[in-house]
Design an enzyme around this catalytic site. Structure first.
Site, short mmCIF file in Angstrom:
data_model
loop_
_atom_site.label_atom_id
_atom_site.label_comp_id
_atom_site.label_asym_id
_atom_site.label_seq_id
_atom_site.Cartn_x
_atom_site.Cartn_y
_atom_site.Cartn_z
N PHE A 137 0.85 -1.19 0.00
CA PHE A 137 0.00 0.00 0.00
C PHE A 137 0.88 1.24 0.00
O PHE A 137 0.52 2.27 0.56
CB PHE A 137 -0.88 0.03 1.25
CG PHE A 137 -1.92 -1.06 1.32
CD1 PHE A 137 -2.41 -1.65 0.17
CD2 PHE A 137 -2.43 -1.47 2.54
CE1 PHE A 137 -3.37 -2.64 0.23
CE2 PHE A 137 -3.40 -2.47 2.62
CZ PHE A 137 -3.87 -3.06 1.45
N CYS A 139 3.63 2.01 -2.76
CA CYS A 139 4.35 2.47 -3.95
C CYS A 139 3.83 3.86 -4.35
O CYS A 139 2.64 4.02 -4.61
CB CYS A 139 4.10 1.46 -5.06
SG CYS A 139 5.41 1.42 -6.24
N THR A 205 8.78 3.83 -0.05
CA THR A 205 9.62 4.98 -0.44
C THR A 205 8.89 6.32 -0.31
O THR A 205 7.66 6.37 -0.30
CB THR A 205 10.11 4.78 -1.88
OG1 THR A 205 8.96 4.50 -2.69
CG2 THR A 205 11.09 3.64 -1.99
N CYS A 347 42.00 17.58 18.21
CA CYS A 347 41.58 18.74 17.39
C CYS A 347 42.57 18.99 16.25
O CYS A 347 43.79 19.01 16.46
CB CYS A 347 41.48 19.97 18.29
SG CYS A 347 41.05 21.48 17.39
N CYS A 350 40.69 23.02 12.52
CA CYS A 350 40.03 23.47 11.28
C CYS A 350 39.15 24.68 11.54
O CYS A 350 38.87 25.45 10.63
CB CYS A 350 39.22 22.33 10.67
SG CYS A 350 37.78 21.85 11.65
N CYS A 353 34.01 24.31 14.26
CA CYS A 353 33.17 24.47 15.47
C CYS A 353 33.05 25.95 15.81
O CYS A 353 31.97 26.45 16.14
CB CYS A 353 33.75 23.68 16.64
SG CYS A 353 35.43 24.18 17.09
N CYS A 383 24.03 22.78 22.54
CA CYS A 383 23.13 22.52 21.40
C CYS A 383 23.60 21.37 20.53
O CYS A 383 22.85 20.78 19.78
CB CYS A 383 22.95 23.78 20.56
SG CYS A 383 24.42 24.25 19.63
N CYS A 386 28.48 22.03 17.41
CA CYS A 386 29.93 21.84 17.26
C CYS A 386 30.27 20.37 17.06
O CYS A 386 31.12 20.02 16.23
CB CYS A 386 30.68 22.43 18.46
SG CYS A 386 30.12 21.81 20.05
N CYS A 390 31.95 19.02 13.51
CA CYS A 390 33.37 18.66 13.66
C CYS A 390 33.70 17.46 12.77
O CYS A 390 33.03 16.44 12.82
CB CYS A 390 33.66 18.31 15.12
SG CYS A 390 35.37 17.79 15.36
C1 FMN Z 1 14.10 0.04 -7.39
C2 FMN Z 1 13.16 -0.20 -6.27
C3 FMN Z 1 12.01 -0.90 -6.50
C4 FMN Z 1 11.11 -1.14 -5.46
N1 FMN Z 1 10.00 -1.88 -5.69
C5 FMN Z 1 9.15 -2.17 -4.69
C6 FMN Z 1 8.05 -3.02 -4.88
O1 FMN Z 1 7.83 -3.56 -5.96
N2 FMN Z 1 7.24 -3.24 -3.82
C7 FMN Z 1 7.44 -2.70 -2.60
O2 FMN Z 1 6.67 -2.94 -1.66
N3 FMN Z 1 8.51 -1.89 -2.38
C8 FMN Z 1 9.36 -1.61 -3.39
N4 FMN Z 1 10.46 -0.84 -3.15
C9 FMN Z 1 10.66 -0.26 -1.81
C10 FMN Z 1 11.55 -1.14 -0.94
O3 FMN Z 1 10.97 -2.40 -0.70
C11 FMN Z 1 11.80 -0.46 0.44
O4 FMN Z 1 10.57 -0.26 1.10
C12 FMN Z 1 12.51 0.87 0.31
O5 FMN Z 1 13.47 0.83 -0.72
C13 FMN Z 1 13.18 1.29 1.62
O6 FMN Z 1 14.21 0.41 1.99
P1 FMN Z 1 15.78 0.72 1.73
O7 FMN Z 1 16.05 2.07 2.29
O8 FMN Z 1 16.51 -0.40 2.39
O9 FMN Z 1 15.96 0.71 0.25
C14 FMN Z 1 11.38 -0.61 -4.17
C15 FMN Z 1 12.55 0.10 -3.95
C16 FMN Z 1 13.44 0.30 -4.97
C17 FMN Z 1 14.72 1.05 -4.72
#
Ligand code: FMN
Length: 434
Positions: A137, A139, A205, A347, A350, A353, A383, A386, A390
């Site tokens: 769910f 892509c 992704t 150090c 450079c 920092c 914070c 630095c 570094c």
């Molecule tokens: C080229 C490519 C194709 C992918 N195809 C699919 C896919 O067909 N189905 C899916 O669920 N996720 C797909 N992904 C997502 C990966 O399964 C995964 O969720 C994502 O890359 C994060 O993991 P990573 O940081 O280890 O790459 C694809 C990722 C890449 C880079």
């Protein structure tokens, strides 16, 4: 030696490292080689319904973001689900599973949001003997425009509905793979649980454009002068993925729901961090695409050494251990005081920092005529900038002041009780939480 055996949803694998659904798991040849290299399991590249063939672009599918040493930090892709015939994939899955009964094989699926489409494909998948399914769910490109992938993952009601169909027509574990392209990841995870999901996996992704060609003015990867957003992954997305994982792990509505962690896992340490945040295992894509299947050997030996060192006998010993320490900002201990400390022997003079602190922070680092850099405790608010800028690891550290010492910046005595700030009477967050 530590036992890396994992039982995720009752599915056994010799280690917690699974390959995520992507090109590394697109065919029998790859998966057999992955298992020979030592991967504990795979999520097969997403299968779709029988129907109009899936056609990928014939130009570049990937774009990348590099560190200064050209190490790949982020990968962007505009690839679709598998473009190989359903029947071929099903036959290959069946053969590989029969030959590797000790490894996990999960089948990733993405079919139209119609009950009949799921009812048709699920018995075919069940027949392969695979250990479970993962619902894609997530892509973010290509398929979402057709009402699938992230188009489902962004609507909790659809997630719940489809998950319920899968639980109805399929007998083995159902993992719901979530998209990060959403405001509050807890909502889709809750919906998956309501639908009966056995686990969630995340992240898929992230919508991204990695670069623009300033000669052609086309986003890249460019297909004949035009580009479209792709999905971002690799080391750069790990912090986003871990935050989302932790949100689900500590949400009372989904607490206890098994999680498979995905996003930038490149080393054993990344995996251990995801697992400490509640993941029963991890999935890897970009690291395998960058370094090849044997990268898993480093992950296995590194995790095993670390577990031995820490006295963890099994994976379960540390899964979720960091979850109680993830809190909301208002529960942070405002009586805790640290100061930066520069190791003069390490150090390299450079001055980064100094430049960062003097120009953009609290003017808390002094520079002498012969470039000796020293922290001015009376100005330092700890914070960490630095430390972050570094170039020498461990040259600058943050040291906590001891209870009873006086902070030269505020003139206040550091309190003894700061370890219990969550319940401290002066903590407005603690009062609000009652
Ligand atoms: C080229 C490519 C194709 C992918 N195809 C699919 C896919 O067909 N189905 C899916 O669920 N996720 C797909 N992904 C997502 C990966 O399964 C995964 O969720 C994502 O890359 C994060 O993991 P990573 O940081 O280890 O790459 C694809 C990722 C890449 C880079």
């Amino acid at each position: 030696m530590a036992d890396l055996t994992t039982e995720f949803l009752g599915i056994k694998s010799p280690n917690p490292f699974w390959l995520a659904s992507a090109p590394p798991t697109d065919k029998e040849y790859n998966v057999r080689r992955a298992f020979e290299a030592g991967w504990g399991g795979v999520v097969w590249k997403t299968l779709g319904s029988e129907g109009p063939p899936v056609v990928n672009v014939n130009g570049p599918r990937y774009g990348a973001i590099y560190g200064a040493d050209r190490r790949l930090l982020g990968l962007n892709n505009i690839e679709l689900i598998t473009d190989r015939p359903l029947q071929t994939n099903l036959e290959e899955i069946k053969r590989v599973k029969a030959d590797y009964p000790d490894r996990a094989i999960i089948v990733s699926l993405m079919v139209p949001c119609e009950e009949q489409a799921w009812k048709d494909i699920l018995p075919l998948v069940e027949e392969t003997g695979a250990d479970g399914i993962e619902l894609n769910f997530g892509c973010p490109h290509g398929m979402s425009e057709r009402g699938m992938g992230a188009a489902v993952g962004q609507v909790p009601e659809y997630i719940e509905m489809v998950t319920r169909w899968c639980k109805q027509y399929y007998s083995k574990p159902v993992i719901v793979k979530l998209t990060p392209n959403i405001t509050d990841v807890r909502k889709p995870a809750e919906a998956a649980k309501r639908g009966g999901a056995d686990a969630v996996s995340l992240i898929n992704t992230i919508n991204s454009i990695t670069s623009v060609n300033l000669d052609t003015m086309s986003p890249e990867p460019s297909i004949d002068g035009k580009g479209s957003h792709g999905g971002y992954c690799g080391p750069a997305v790990k912090p986003i993925a871990m935050s989302m994982v932790s949100e689900i792990a500590r949400n009372p509505e989904t607490r206890g729901l098994p999680i498979s962690g995905i996003g930038g896992v490149t080393t054993w340490r990344d995996a251990a961090e995801f697992m400490a945040l509640g993941c029963g295992n991890v999935q890897v894509c970009t690291a395998a695409m960058t370094y090849g299947f044997k990268v898993v050997q480093e992950m296995i030996s590194g995790l095993s050494d670390w577990m031995d060192e820490k006295g963890h006998n099994s994976i379960q010993d540390f899964v979720g251990m960091a979850v109680p320490n993830v809190t909301d900002w208002q529960y942070l201990n405002l009586n805790y005081v640290a100061k930066a400390k520069i190791d003069q022997d390490a150090c390299i003079k450079c001055g980064r920092c100094y430049a960062a602190c003097e120009d953009t922070s609290h003017q808390a680092i002094s520079m002498s005529a012969d470039r000796v850099f020293e922290v001015i405790d009376a100005e330092c608010v700890a914070c960490n900038l630095c430390v972050d800028v570094c170039p020498v690891e461990d040259c600058i550290s943050m040291e906590a002041m001891k209870p009873g010492e006086v902070d030269p910046r505020t003139g206040k005595v550091v309190e003894k009780e700061y370890a219990n700030w969550t319940t401290h009477p002066n903590n407005p967050g603690a009062v609000a939480a009652e």
